[in-house]
Write a protein that holds these residues in place. Structure first.
Motif, mmCIF file in Angstrom:
data_model
loop_
_atom_site.group_PDB
_atom_site.id
_atom_site.type_symbol
_atom_site.label_atom_id
_atom_site.label_comp_id
_atom_site.label_asym_id
_atom_site.label_seq_id
_atom_site.Cartn_x
_atom_site.Cartn_y
_atom_site.Cartn_z
ATOM 1 N N PHE A 51 0.815 -1.219 0.000
ATOM 2 C CA PHE A 51 0.000 0.000 0.000
ATOM 3 C C PHE A 51 0.852 1.274 0.000
ATOM 4 O O PHE A 51 0.298 2.377 0.083
ATOM 5 C CB PHE A 51 -0.920 0.016 1.229
ATOM 6 C CG PHE A 51 -1.979 -1.055 1.191
ATOM 7 C CD1 PHE A 51 -3.111 -0.895 0.391
ATOM 8 C CD2 PHE A 51 -1.841 -2.220 1.924
ATOM 9 C CE1 PHE A 51 -4.099 -1.878 0.360
ATOM 10 C CE2 PHE A 51 -2.818 -3.201 1.887
ATOM 11 C CZ PHE A 51 -3.948 -3.044 1.104
ATOM 12 N N ARG A 62 -6.414 2.919 -0.547
ATOM 13 C CA ARG A 62 -6.358 3.018 0.912
ATOM 14 C C ARG A 62 -6.782 4.404 1.388
ATOM 15 O O ARG A 62 -7.527 4.530 2.373
ATOM 16 C CB ARG A 62 -4.937 2.732 1.418
ATOM 17 C CG ARG A 62 -4.829 2.778 2.938
ATOM 18 C CD ARG A 62 -3.478 2.327 3.447
ATOM 19 N NE ARG A 62 -2.412 3.250 3.051
ATOM 20 C CZ ARG A 62 -1.135 3.138 3.464
ATOM 21 N NH1 ARG A 62 -0.784 2.139 4.243
ATOM 22 N NH2 ARG A 62 -0.231 4.009 3.049
ATOM 23 N N HIS A 85 -6.768 -4.027 3.961
ATOM 24 C CA HIS A 85 -5.559 -4.822 4.142
ATOM 25 C C HIS A 85 -5.577 -5.978 3.153
ATOM 26 O O HIS A 85 -6.577 -6.218 2.454
ATOM 27 C CB HIS A 85 -5.463 -5.360 5.571
ATOM 28 C CG HIS A 85 -6.524 -6.355 5.925
ATOM 29 N ND1 HIS A 85 -7.817 -5.993 6.276
ATOM 30 C CD2 HIS A 85 -6.494 -7.729 5.960
ATOM 31 C CE1 HIS A 85 -8.527 -7.067 6.526
ATOM 32 N NE2 HIS A 85 -7.757 -8.137 6.344
ATOM 33 N N PHE A 122 -11.538 -4.788 2.470
ATOM 34 C CA PHE A 122 -11.738 -3.461 3.032
ATOM 35 C C PHE A 122 -13.104 -3.402 3.686
ATOM 36 O O PHE A 122 -14.016 -4.154 3.326
ATOM 37 C CB PHE A 122 -11.570 -2.356 1.983
ATOM 38 C CG PHE A 122 -12.645 -2.308 0.933
ATOM 39 C CD1 PHE A 122 -13.793 -1.530 1.115
ATOM 40 C CD2 PHE A 122 -12.518 -3.031 -0.252
ATOM 41 C CE1 PHE A 122 -14.769 -1.469 0.143
ATOM 42 C CE2 PHE A 122 -13.496 -2.978 -1.217
ATOM 43 C CZ PHE A 122 -14.635 -2.204 -1.022
#
Length: 866
Positions: free
Chosen positions: A805, A824, A835, A848
């Motif tokens: 990320f 994100r 994640h 998510f």
């Protein structure tokens, strides 16, 4: 203070033995001269009394040494006579027995064996040394003399008894008093007192010479007085000694009178020239005993009265000392109390008759103590540990090294038990005391007294000095506490002034206790009225609320809740537009940690932070739009295929309708069905175009209720052709037909599109097994919805779950590494988290979560700003 008690315990052993031997030898010679030959007993026998006095001046453990030291002198003197050795040794035993009984009895009966200044102490001397010791030892002595020389037993016993009683009564107090008093007299005796003593001595010598020789040209009446009653002439001098010089002075005077009278009797001088010595000796001895006893009692009673007056004067002086100390310490604040310490220490040192005094504290000490004050007698010439700069330990660390036991505990300790003898000698000190300062039971410092001579404090002195130490310790504790408080207040004021945030401290009623300049500056920038110390913050906020300021009402309620304890902390952010410039402020209220309660209100300018966040949000929006455009660009072929199908169907149906209408009998029902198909295909093409337009839409964030299931389906339909061309199957697994969340539909779809596109890229060219992407949507128990996108690709590298990320991290050859970071930021801006999970077999799962619609979320400029 008793400066002579057991003084010789500090005398070197050789000096002690030599002194006893010389004194016994001289006393024996004198006793031999006062004997009436051929009789063995003497009129006045000094050795026994001298030996008893020596035993009183030393500890009992040294008595055997003292007795052995007298043996050589005894043998040297008495072996010069014609007495047999057995008698000489027997007489030494009886002499020693008398001395031991006298010294032991006085120690047993008296509270201070070396002093005879009270009736009890004098009674102990008279009973033990004046009666018991001569009485008991005379039986043994008379038996030895009768056995060796054949003299009548009772005559020997009677002569020895009276002679030794007189010797014990006049010699023991004279010797003990002189030995213990001479050092103090020489050190601090007044000059006039010395002149008076010298005049008294001259008078005694003159009367003694007249008593020994009456043919000095005196008139007949005076000659008659000297011949008949010589004591009548000496009586004024005896009374003078008793009244002015106490037990020691009268003892010395009586000793002088007794020796001169005994010499006159033994050698037939003066009034005793024509008298029979055997008849005169008992009468003179008894008369001297009676006179000595009477005058010693008189001197003792006068001395007791003098000491009582002196004690009363000392008590009054001590009370005055305490009063002046307390008044001085209460009169000055802590920053001006140091001169009071200096003056009080001088008065304390003078009261306890010390040569020097130190006041030190162990607070924050590294090397044993910090010197607070020092004082010395004017005549004290040795240097003391002093400091040029107040508070700097100079010399104190040498007296009291780190870890010194003197500064712990509450007992008054002799200084020699702590300080090395060499160091005491350097400061010319022979004795002293250290008094700990223990306010509240904690060690704070010490009060040190030093003496050039050996001085022993009495119990009363120690009790008095503990009271003084308590007053000093309380004053010192107050000074240290107030100094620390003042330093703390200065530190707090400096900290408040240095803070860029505005801080106001209020009490339980809302009154302002402290406020810094930043608060006033922020209030003017925010358009609020400034407050000062003494103003009421709650009233000011309520007044602003009445004028339409809703934020002020919230602040007043939050401050009240924190003060009341119903709320641990209160935080609010608001915006003001004073002078047309938008500013953002953060108000934080926390309780004031003190029993009276209160609160600390902090006002911070967060305008720069909010502007930076908005700018970052705009940049992220632009970047997200660019990412969407790039993603849609990659789906161009798939989108063209999806548009081509409905357009081709429309074209085919249009040609068919035209042919039907061109026939002679057109089938209108068939044409109607064809037109319906054309409309349906047109809608299909329009939906595809609308989805693309939505994804490519560039605008502000629009927070609405979004059907997450519908959004996922639309994105899946959009990439379905691309998936089909790559041989990937997209499976949708929904728990319900509709799951509503609050957010921006476009941005949520962008997250789903990025995850699906990454899955397609991860399985590109995969032939070994079926390529599948599974999208699940489940509502969770904690009021959130969880969306997972799992692919069957090769998975992520080891330990890449976190860095995947991060911006610019990518596993694609032509990727920019911005898709997942953008996803994100969008998820977190919507109050969720994202994640990745590694699959145990193959592939990766991105998960998510988003809050369900209706769940409260924290205020954020990203969710409110457009």
């Amino acid at each position: 203070m008793d400066s002579g008690q057991e003084a010789s315990t500090r005398v070197a052993l050789p000096a002690l033995l030599l002194g006893v031997c010389v004194a016994y030898y001289l006393g024996s010679l004198l006793g031999m001269q006062l004997r009436l030959p051929p009789a063995t007993p003497s009129i006045l026998w000094p050795p026994n009394a001298l030996l008893a006095a020596a035993l009183l001046l030393v500890e009992p453990r040294r008595w055997p040494i003292v007795l052995l030291a007298a043996l050589p002198a005894h043998l040297v003197v008495e072996l010069q006579t014609d007495w047999p050795l057995a008698l000489v040794l027997a007489l030494f035993v009886t002499n020693s027995l008398e001395a031991v009984i006298a010294a032991g009895g006085v120690r047993l009966l008296s509270d201070s064996p070396s002093r005879f200044d009270t009736p009890r102490r004098l009674a102990a001397l008279v009973v033990a040394a004046g009666i018991a010791a001569p009485l008991i030892s005379s039986f043994v002595d008379a038996a030895a003399v009768t056995w060796a020389r054949g003299e009548p037993y009772w005559d020997v016993w009677r002569h020895r008894l009276f002679a030794n009683i007189l010797a014990e009564l006049v010699i023991v107090p004279a010797v003990v008093g002189v030995v213990t008093g001479i050092p103090r007299w020489l050190r601090r005796g007044p000059v006039l007192r010395s002149v008076e003593a010298a005049a008294l001595g001259v008078g005694f010598l003159a009367t003694g010479l007249l008593a020994l020789n009456a043919d000095l040209g005196l008139t007949s009446p005076l000659r008659a007085v000297y011949l008949r009653t010589p004591l009548a002439v000496q009586l004024p001098f005896l009374l003078w000694a008793a009244v002015r010089f106490g037990p020691t002075g009268i003892s010395v005077a009586l000793l002088t009178t007794s020796v001169m009278t005994a010499w006159a009797v033994a050698h037939g001088h003066g009034p005793f020239e024509s008298m029979d010595p055997n008849t005169t000796t008992p009468a003179v001895t008894i008369s001297l005993i009676l006179v000595a006893t009477t005058l010693m009692w008189l001197a003792t009673l006068i001395e007791e009265r003098r000491q009582t007056q002196h004690s009363l004067g000392e008590r009054l002086g001590f009370e005055e000392l305490l009063s002046r100390m307390a008044r001085a310490f209460m009169q000055f604040p802590s920053d001006r109390i140091e001169p009071a310490f200096d003056a009080s220490l001088g008065r304390i040192g003078a009261f306890f008759d010390a040569d020097c005094a130190l006041l030190l504290t162990t607070a924050d000490a590294k090397d044993g103590g910090t010197l607070v004050a020092s004082w010395t007698q004017a005549a004290f010439g040795a240097p003391l540990p002093t400091n040029a700069e107040r508070g700097t330990p100079l010399g104190v660390d040498r007296l009291f090294p780190h870890g010194s036991p003197t500064l712990t505990g509450d007992a008054v300790r002799p200084i020699e038990t702590v300080v090395r003898p060499a160091l005491l000698a350097e400061f010319a000190l022979r004795s002293g005391y250290v008094v700990p300062l223990m306010p509240g039971g904690r060690p704070l410092g010490a009060l040190v007294f030093g003496y050039r001579e050996v001085v022993a404090w009495s119990a009363e002195d120690q009790a008095n000095v503990r009271i003084v130490a308590e007053v000093l310790s309380n004053a010192l504790a107050r000074k240290l506490t107030e100094d620390a408080l003042r330093a703390s207040e200065l530190m707090k004021s400096a900290i408040l002034r240095s803070l860029t945030s505005g801080v106001a401290v209020v009490d339980r009623n809302g009154l302002v206790l402290a406020v810094n300049e930043s608060w006033t500056r922020h209030a003017s920038l925010g358009g609020d009225a400034p407050i000062q110390v003494g103003d009421n913050l709650l009233d000011a906020c309520r007044g602003a609320a009445q004028n339409g300021n809703s934020v002020a009402e919230e602040i007043a309620s939050g401050v009240s809740a924190v003060i009341a304890g119903t709320q641990d902390i209160f935080v609010i952010e608001h915006r003001s537009d004073a002078d047309g410039v938008p500013c953002w402020w953060s108000i934080l209220v926390v309780p004031l940690n003190r029993p009276e309660r209160g609160a600390v209100v902090t006002r911070s300018d967060i305008s720069d932070l909010r502007r930076a966040e908005l700018e970052a949000h705009r940049s992220r929006q632009a970047l997200a739009h660019v990412a969407r455009v790039a993603t849609v660009g990659e789906l161009t072929a798939s989108l063209a295929h999806q548009l081509n199908q409905p357009l081709t169907a429309i074209m085919t149906n249009a040609h068919a309708a035209r042919r039907i209408l061109a026939s002679d009998e057109p089938d209108l029902a068939e044409v109607r069905e064809i037109l319906i198909d054309i409309v349906r295909d047109d809608r299909r093409a329009s939906d595809v175009i609308q989805r693309v337009r939505d994804l490519l839409h560039k605008g502000e964030l629009e927070m609405t209720q979004v059907d997450l299931v519908r959004a996922i389906r639309d994105v899946a339909d959009l990439v379905s052709s691309e998936a089909l061309s790559r041989g990937v199957t997209i499976l949708l697994d929904f728990e319900s037909d509709a799951v509503v969340v609050r957010g921006d539909r476009v941005q949520i779809q962008q997250v789903i599109l990025n995850l699906l596109h990454n899955g397609l890229d991860a399985m590109s060219g995969q032939e070994a097994r079926a390529a599948t992407i599974v999208v699940r949507c489940r509502a969770q128990a904690n009021h959130v919805v969880e969306v997972s996108v799992r692919d069957s690709g090769p998975g992520l590298p080891v330990d890449a779950e976190e860095i995947v990320f991060e911006p610019f991290y990518t596993t694609k050859e032509d990727g920019m590494g911005m898709g997942l970071p953008i996803a994100r930021s969008i998820v977190e801006a919507h109050g969720g988290v994202i994640h990745v999970e590694r699959d145990s077999q193959a592939g990766a799962t991105f998960v998510f979560t988003l809050p369900l619609a209706g769940v409260p979320q924290e205020s954020s400029p990203l969710s409110a700003a457009r």
